[in-house]
Design an enzyme around this catalytic site. Structure first.
Site, PDB file in Angstrom:
ATOM      1  N   SER A 214      -8.143  33.720  23.742  1.00  0.00           N
ATOM      2  CA  SER A 214      -6.939  34.157  24.452  1.00  0.00           C
ATOM      3  C   SER A 214      -7.299  35.289  25.389  1.00  0.00           C
ATOM      4  CB  SER A 214      -5.893  34.643  23.435  1.00  0.00           C
ATOM      5  OG  SER A 214      -4.798  35.274  24.086  1.00  0.00           O
TER       6      SER A 214
ATOM      7  N   TYR B  53      -2.895  39.238  15.966  1.00  0.00           N
ATOM      8  CA  TYR B  53      -3.322  38.193  16.901  1.00  0.00           C
ATOM      9  C   TYR B  53      -4.422  38.722  17.819  1.00  0.00           C
ATOM     10  CZ  TYR B  53      -3.081  34.444  20.355  1.00  0.00           C
ATOM     11  OH  TYR B  53      -3.395  33.410  21.195  1.00  0.00           O
TER      12      TYR B  53
END
Length: 265
Positions: free
Chosen positions: A154, A169
């Site tokens: 990401s 995350y």
């Protein structure tokens, strides 16, 4: 005379076995179709609740002339991952390509974040990624080496996310980005490359509620120079490249696919 076919062959995946973990999801399904389009045999590995979706996708691939199989998988069950790689090797062939699309998150302010949620996110996003990659690498080394590993990370492996509770995350994706470098260095002598694809917000069910919220979506795309979010096909294109001979000298990289977001932040 120039050998143009030599360059076309850089993207050929004919006969290659591609294991797409999390292949029933929005990103994974696009990657499966993309790899199949270049000749790869597709193995979708996903959790039991996704079996119906995965099998429907395999039928679509087969109807289009591709080959596909489904194997149940849960990256939280580490001892099962070696058996998974062995079963795929026996029934389909040793995976030449691993695409790891498995990931999740739980949103909560850092000051309130629970140990239970932290453990769950790290188990799936980082621990599971490593032991899945390890299991596939063992199978690849047993047949003499060579292979491609691609993990979906990401932009949040590099950037924090303002005004949202994404602590586990971003930390897990950041760890994944560095894990990719370490595995790339350790396994290079075996002919195995390890790379990452780091997208910005991608149009999938996982973030659907955010993208449907104008108060979130409009400021988001305003920060992206190309003025839109990532689409699954954008990621599939890069996955095809990183799975093909065209990328043989690319190793240990976490490639951002973000419309220019990280270029200006």
């Amino acid at each position: 005379m120039a050998d143009l076919q030599m360059y076309r062959d850089l993207y050929k995946l004919d006969g290659k076995v591609a294991l797409v973990a999390g292949g029933a999801g929005g990103i994974g399904s696009a990657i499966c179709q993309g790899l199949a389009g270049f000749g790869a045999k597709i193995v979708i590995a996903d959790i039991a609740p996704k079996k119906e979706e995965a099998e429907a996708q395999i039928k679509d691939l087969q109807a289009a002339g591709a080959e596909g199989w489904f194997f149940g998988m849960d990256v939280r069950d580490v001892p099962s991952l070696d058996a998974l790689a062995a079963d795929i090797t026996k029934q389909v062939g040793t995976p030449d390509i691993l695409i790891n699309c498995v990931g999740t998150h739980t949103e909560a302010p850092a000051i309130e974040y629970s140990e239970k949620d932290w453990e769950r996110i790290f188990t799936i996003n980082l621990k599971g990624a490593f032991f899945l990659s390890q299991a596939v690498a063992k199978a690849q080394m047993a047949r003499g080496g060579g292979g491609k590993h691609v993990h979906i990370t990401s932009v949040r492996s590099h950037l924090a996310l303002a005004h949202r509770g994404y602590v586990s995350y971003v930390a897990s994706k950041g760890g994944l980005g560095l894990m990719i470098k370490q595995l790339a260095v350790e396994w290079a002598e075996k002919g195995i490359t390890v790379n990452g694809i780091a997208p910005t917000f991608t149009r999938t069910d996982l973030v659907k509620k955010y993208l449907e919220d104008p108060s979130f979506y409009n400021p988001l795309v305003a920060r992206i120079p190309l003025g839109r979010v990532c689409e699954p096909m954008d990621i599939a294109g890069l996955a095809i490249f990183l799975s093909s001979p065209a990328s043989d000298f690319i190793n240990g990289q976490n490639i951002f696919i973000d419309g220019g977001l990280t270029a200006c932040q």
